[in-house]
Design a protein around this motif. Structure first.
Motif, PDB file in Angstrom:
ATOM      1  N   GLU A  90      43.327  35.464  34.841  1.00 30.57           N
ATOM      2  CA  GLU A  90      43.455  33.917  35.116  1.00 30.57           C
ATOM      3  C   GLU A  90      42.423  33.622  35.897  1.00 30.57           C
ATOM      4  N   ASN A 150      41.940  42.820  29.566  1.00 26.34           N
ATOM      5  CA  ASN A 150      43.403  43.256  28.995  1.00 26.34           C
ATOM      6  C   ASN A 150      43.894  44.516  29.490  1.00 26.34           C
ATOM      7  N   GLY A 174      44.301  38.623  29.324  1.00 29.73           N
ATOM      8  CA  GLY A 174      45.411  38.785  30.348  1.00 29.73           C
ATOM      9  C   GLY A 174      46.776  39.517  29.754  1.00 29.73           C
ATOM     10  N   LYS A 175      46.589  40.079  28.639  1.00 35.05           N
ATOM     11  CA  LYS A 175      47.808  40.830  27.971  1.00 35.05           C
ATOM     12  C   LYS A 175      48.014  42.300  28.341  1.00 35.05           C
ATOM     13  N   ILE A 176      49.160  42.763  28.414  1.00 38.32           N
ATOM     14  CA  ILE A 176      49.556  44.060  28.491  1.00 38.32           C
ATOM     15  C   ILE A 176      50.177  44.314  27.029  1.00 38.32           C
ATOM     16  N   LYS A 191      39.221  33.231  33.668  1.00 41.68           N
ATOM     17  CA  LYS A 191      39.537  32.404  32.144  1.00 41.68           C
ATOM     18  C   LYS A 191      38.488  31.347  31.698  1.00 41.68           C
ATOM     19  N   THR A 205      45.161  43.130  36.361  1.00 45.02           N
ATOM     20  CA  THR A 205      44.538  42.756  35.105  1.00 45.02           C
ATOM     21  C   THR A 205      44.852  41.432  34.774  1.00 45.02           C
ATOM     22  N   GLU A 206      46.246  41.079  34.797  1.00 47.47           N
ATOM     23  CA  GLU A 206      46.574  39.775  34.468  1.00 47.47           C
ATOM     24  C   GLU A 206      46.233  38.719  35.508  1.00 47.47           C
ATOM     25  N   THR A 231      49.121  44.567  36.823  1.00 46.49           N
ATOM     26  CA  THR A 231      49.194  42.931  37.533  1.00 46.49           C
ATOM     27  C   THR A 231      47.864  42.560  38.007  1.00 46.49           C
ATOM     28  N   TYR A 288      43.217  38.247  22.691  1.00 41.83           N
ATOM     29  CA  TYR A 288      43.916  38.396  23.771  1.00 41.83           C
ATOM     30  C   TYR A 288      43.278  38.290  25.026  1.00 41.83           C
TER      31      TYR A 288
END
Length: 226
Positions: free
Chosen positions: A161, A171, A216-218, A164, A156-157, A154, A214
């Motif tokens: 954001e 990631n 913000g990706k898991i 960005k 990382t996401e 979370t 990528y």
């Protein structure tokens, strides 16, 4: 040639990544509580610093080093991890806190220290676990470890954001089982399908180019569960 910082480099995946990045000609700053395994390799373009990411007092050591060396950072790989396998009722608050200190707060403090030295097109790669992915198969005894790895996902996401517009990219790789010393200590006799070197190669390749595709990706990197 990239300037790369890797944590958790005394053994396992982090140790193998240092060797691979060095062989590929990149500059590596290897951070671990025990620098001897890397120092003993006498690798080109590698600097090893003894560094405990769970101790906030040591963060200044890294900032000072980067400032004195006038180093910019292209890639940060938060690979250090602490795995605790113990029934929930038996875990002390200190043990639970240790998991979060290493797996979450250590990554927080280190990232905050490195960000001023990172380029807009830089890449922060956080190493999480399939155990931290919502809806994945869970295993008894890993409540502290898996919940801390979920927090890292979370985080990382949120950072992707927040940054960005300015960079760098963030990631997170959720790894399945890999044949490392840490896995053997938690699950004696278990045979993982991937070696530490194989996973290290995947992470290296992703860190070098994954931010082109990528942010913000898991990414779930697992051929088996766990």
């Amino acid at each position: 040639m990239k300037n790369v910082i890797i944590t958790g480099t005394s053994r396992g995946i982090g140790f193998e990544m240092v060797k691979l990045f060095s062989e590929a000609g990149h500059n590596v700053l290897a951070l671990s509580r025990n620098s001897n395994p890397i120092v003993d390799l006498k690798l080109e373009n590698v600097t090893a610093l003894e560094f405990d990411i769970a101790r906030e007092s040591e963060i200044g050591k890294l900032s000072g080093f980067l400032q004195s060396e006038k180093k910019s950072v292209d890639i940060l790989i938060n690979s250090a991890g602490h795995l605790l396998k113990k029934p929930f009722f038996e875990i002390t608050s200190e043990e639970f806190k240790r998991c979060f200190d290493v797996n979450v707060f250590g990554a927080v403090s280190l990232t905050q220290a490195v960000l001023p030295f990172m380029k807009k097109n830089g890449h922060v790669v956080n190493i999480s676990s399939m155990g931290g992915v919502q809806g994945s198969v869970k295993f008894p005894g890993l409540s502290a470890y898996s919940s801390s790895k979920g927090a890292l996902i979370t985080l990382t996401e949120m950072l992707a954001e927040e940054y960005k517009e300015t960079g760098p990219s963030f990631n997170v790789l959720a790894l399945g089982s890999v044949q490392t010393e840490m896995l053997q200590e938690a699950f004696p006799g278990f045979e993982a399908p991937l070696s530490a070197k194989e996973m290290a190669k995947y992470i290296m390749d992703f860190s070098l180019s994954g931010n082109k595709f990528y942010n913000g990706k898991i990414l779930q990197v697992s051929s088996t569960t766990p």
